[in-house]
Design a protein around this motif. Structure first.
Motif, PDB file in Angstrom:
ATOM      1  N   VAL A  42       8.894   7.552   3.057  1.00 16.04           N
ATOM      2  CA  VAL A  42       8.200   6.256   2.167  1.00 16.04           C
ATOM      3  C   VAL A  42       9.073   5.325   3.147  1.00 16.04           C
ATOM      4  O   VAL A  42       7.951   3.843   3.091  1.00 16.04           O
ATOM      5  CB  VAL A  42       8.434   6.476   0.639  1.00 16.04           C
ATOM      6  N   VAL A  43      10.352   4.685   2.384  1.00 19.06           N
ATOM      7  CA  VAL A  43      10.945   3.514   2.969  1.00 19.06           C
ATOM      8  C   VAL A  43      10.355   3.386   4.675  1.00 19.06           C
ATOM      9  O   VAL A  43       9.556   2.346   4.899  1.00 19.06           O
ATOM     10  CB  VAL A  43      12.181   3.654   3.002  1.00 19.06           C
ATOM     11  N   LEU A  44      10.749   3.872   5.620  1.00 16.91           N
ATOM     12  CA  LEU A  44      10.524   4.096   6.828  1.00 16.91           C
ATOM     13  C   LEU A  44       8.788   3.411   6.737  1.00 16.91           C
ATOM     14  O   LEU A  44       8.396   3.022   7.462  1.00 16.91           O
ATOM     15  CB  LEU A  44      10.664   4.477   7.532  1.00 16.91           C
ATOM     16  N   CYS A  45       8.177   4.224   6.095  1.00 13.33           N
ATOM     17  CA  CYS A  45       6.948   3.364   5.667  1.00 13.33           C
ATOM     18  C   CYS A  45       6.095   2.885   5.604  1.00 13.33           C
ATOM     19  O   CYS A  45       5.290   1.801   5.714  1.00 13.33           O
ATOM     20  CB  CYS A  45       5.831   4.977   5.194  1.00 13.33           C
ATOM     21  N   LEU A  73       4.708  12.168  -1.227  1.00 12.94           N
ATOM     22  CA  LEU A  73       4.485  13.234  -0.101  1.00 12.94           C
ATOM     23  C   LEU A  73       3.455  13.619   0.465  1.00 12.94           C
ATOM     24  O   LEU A  73       2.560  13.787   1.094  1.00 12.94           O
ATOM     25  CB  LEU A  73       5.768  12.970   1.072  1.00 12.94           C
ATOM     26  N   THR A  74       3.585  14.532  -1.041  1.00 12.76           N
ATOM     27  CA  THR A  74       2.870  16.108  -1.224  1.00 12.76           C
ATOM     28  C   THR A  74       0.973  15.034  -1.142  1.00 12.76           C
ATOM     29  O   THR A  74       0.558  15.861  -0.789  1.00 12.76           O
ATOM     30  CB  THR A  74       3.286  16.673  -2.753  1.00 12.76           C
ATOM     31  N   SER A  91       0.860  -1.189   0.045  1.00 20.84           N
ATOM     32  CA  SER A  91       0.164  -0.137   0.117  1.00 20.84           C
ATOM     33  C   SER A  91       1.282   1.031   0.313  1.00 20.84           C
ATOM     34  O   SER A  91       0.042   2.530  -0.257  1.00 20.84           O
ATOM     35  CB  SER A  91      -1.128  -0.097   1.463  1.00 20.84           C
ATOM     36  N   VAL A  92       2.201   0.921   0.018  1.00 19.38           N
ATOM     37  CA  VAL A  92       3.029   1.723   0.391  1.00 19.38           C
ATOM     38  C   VAL A  92       4.405   2.128  -0.832  1.00 19.38           C
ATOM     39  O   VAL A  92       4.414   2.772  -1.715  1.00 19.38           O
ATOM     40  CB  VAL A  92       3.982   2.412   1.569  1.00 19.38           C
ATOM     41  N   VAL A  93       4.554   1.195  -1.413  1.00 18.37           N
ATOM     42  CA  VAL A  93       6.001   0.906  -2.256  1.00 18.37           C
ATOM     43  C   VAL A  93       5.317  -0.364  -3.233  1.00 18.37           C
ATOM     44  O   VAL A  93       5.304  -1.546  -2.655  1.00 18.37           O
ATOM     45  CB  VAL A  93       7.320   0.358  -1.908  1.00 18.37           C
ATOM     46  N   VAL A  94       5.615  -0.587  -4.165  1.00 14.49           N
ATOM     47  CA  VAL A  94       4.598  -1.113  -4.998  1.00 14.49           C
ATOM     48  C   VAL A  94       5.994  -1.884  -6.339  1.00 14.49           C
ATOM     49  O   VAL A  94       6.727  -0.985  -6.737  1.00 14.49           O
ATOM     50  CB  VAL A  94       3.274  -1.709  -6.176  1.00 14.49           C
ATOM     51  N   SER A  95       5.781  -2.648  -6.750  1.00 18.23           N
ATOM     52  CA  SER A  95       7.199  -3.890  -7.528  1.00 18.23           C
ATOM     53  C   SER A  95       6.857  -3.289  -8.778  1.00 18.23           C
ATOM     54  O   SER A  95       5.607  -2.988  -8.996  1.00 18.23           O
ATOM     55  CB  SER A  95       7.675  -4.553  -7.516  1.00 18.23           C
ATOM     56  N   ASP A 141      -4.718   6.953  -1.584  1.00 15.07           N
ATOM     57  CA  ASP A 141      -3.744   6.104  -2.562  1.00 15.07           C
ATOM     58  C   ASP A 141      -2.877   6.062  -3.213  1.00 15.07           C
ATOM     59  O   ASP A 141      -3.059   5.991  -4.368  1.00 15.07           O
ATOM     60  CB  ASP A 141      -4.878   4.874  -3.010  1.00 15.07           C
ATOM     61  N   VAL A 142      -1.730   6.859  -2.742  1.00 23.43           N
ATOM     62  CA  VAL A 142      -0.983   6.835  -3.794  1.00 23.43           C
ATOM     63  C   VAL A 142       0.417   6.105  -3.099  1.00 23.43           C
ATOM     64  O   VAL A 142       1.101   5.767  -1.777  1.00 23.43           O
ATOM     65  CB  VAL A 142      -0.197   8.640  -3.354  1.00 23.43           C
ATOM     66  N   ARG A 143       1.131   5.162  -4.282  1.00 24.05           N
ATOM     67  CA  ARG A 143       1.918   4.823  -4.072  1.00 24.05           C
ATOM     68  C   ARG A 143       3.463   5.290  -5.182  1.00 24.05           C
ATOM     69  O   ARG A 143       3.319   5.447  -5.634  1.00 24.05           O
ATOM     70  CB  ARG A 143       1.890   3.395  -4.425  1.00 24.05           C
ATOM     71  N   LEU A 144       5.225   4.401  -3.867  1.00 21.61           N
ATOM     72  CA  LEU A 144       5.957   4.573  -4.859  1.00 21.61           C
ATOM     73  C   LEU A 144       6.629   3.352  -5.631  1.00 21.61           C
ATOM     74  O   LEU A 144       6.329   2.530  -4.764  1.00 21.61           O
ATOM     75  CB  LEU A 144       6.613   5.149  -3.751  1.00 21.61           C
ATOM     76  N   LEU A 145       7.138   3.380  -6.516  1.00 25.02           N
ATOM     77  CA  LEU A 145       7.204   2.393  -7.944  1.00 25.02           C
ATOM     78  C   LEU A 145       8.834   2.522  -7.395  1.00 25.02           C
ATOM     79  O   LEU A 145       9.421   2.485  -7.638  1.00 25.02           O
ATOM     80  CB  LEU A 145       6.953   2.583  -9.347  1.00 25.02           C
TER      81      LEU A 145
END
Length: 272
Positions: free
Chosen positions: A232-235, A97-98, A4-8, A106-110
């Motif tokens: 984001v990584v820590l979350c 973050l913004t 829900s935070v980082v996706v592959s 629902d916003v995620r980092l690739l």
């Protein structure tokens, strides 16, 4: 890593046909147009989601400006946003973050960046058709927001919180918050794969710096870009007590805050 935070890249590739999954490319337009991008991705350049009145500080653009930006990009509040760049995710993390701060659920980092995606997945230079929306932000309250101000930082210093400085060594030695630990944001990235290191390695790395779940953690850099990636990584790893000093060292110095200088002492290093 919490999806829900980082996706592959595989996660995103398997969902590109879903109309509510919206890749956002935060690179410069010439990269998006000339080099190619993830199919269906909309270009929202990094400079567009910074405060135009003072881009050097790198602060948030304001709720109204961000709403206009997402409206122009055709984003709905219910969409799943997946942000990426080609710099290990540091600019994309700032977008994450913004968007979170302005209430996008629902916003995620690739995991990785465009170069990592390009190794195994299709790219295109075709721009998607965009249907503008009437996006409305719902900014987080102060109680829910991870952002902290100067006064809160001063209080956290008094409490003995763990301050993480994600900048370069030379910047750290020139001036830093008292007792801060330098944690280069790039240490969590595998240079060969361009993706995050395996979770076991990340946990061991963080522990080596005294970064544990029971600590109160405050992140800062110069203009709040590099700390976005660490945040984001820590979350994604499940850390909950992580604060984000938006003003960072720029604001701290402007207010004559106390600083330490020179090489880190043993008290400033990994033993904290």
């Amino acid at each position: 890593m919490d999806e829900s935070v980082v996706v592959s890249p595989n996660w995103l590739a398997s969902r590109l046909e879903e109309s509510t999954v919206r890749p956002i490319d935060v690179r410069d337009p010439w990269e998006y147009d000339g080099i190619g991008h993830v199919p269906g991705a909309v270009n929202v350049p990094f400079d567009s989601y910074r405060d135009e009145s003072n881009v050097d500080r790198g602060t948030l653009p304001g709720a109204e400006a961000f709403a206009d930006l997402l409206s122009e990009a055709g984003i709905e509040p219910t969409d799943t946003i997946v942000a990426y760049d080609d710099t290990h995710g540091v600019f994309a993390a700032r977008f994450v973050l913004t968007a979170l701060e302005y209430g996008h659920d629902d916003v995620r980092l690739l995991d990785g960046d465009y170069s990592a995606w390009n190794r195994e997945h299709e790219t295109t230079t075709d721009e998607p058709e965009i249907e503008p929306t009437s996006y409305e932000t719902d900014p987080l309250t102060r109680e829910k927001s991870p952002l902290v101000d100067l006064e809160a930082v001063e209080a956290a210093l008094e409490r003995g919180a763990l301050f993480l400085d994600t900048r370069e060594q030379s910047e750290f030695e020139e001036a830093r918050l008292p007792g801060a630990v330098r944690f280069d944001w790039r240490e969590v990235v595998d240079d060969e794969t361009r993706r995050l290191k395996p979770e076991g390695e990340l946990e061991a790395l963080l522990a080596d710096y005294g970064i544990t779940r029971e600590r109160e953690i405050v992140l800062y850099c110069n203009t709040a870009r590099r700390i976005s990636h660490t945040y984001v990584v820590l979350c994604g790893l499940g850390y909950e007590d992580v604060a984000f000093y938006e003003g960072s060292l720029t604001e701290w110095l402007a207010n004559d805050g106390e600083v330490a200088t020179g090489p880190a002492t043993s008290a400033d290093h990994r033993s904290r």
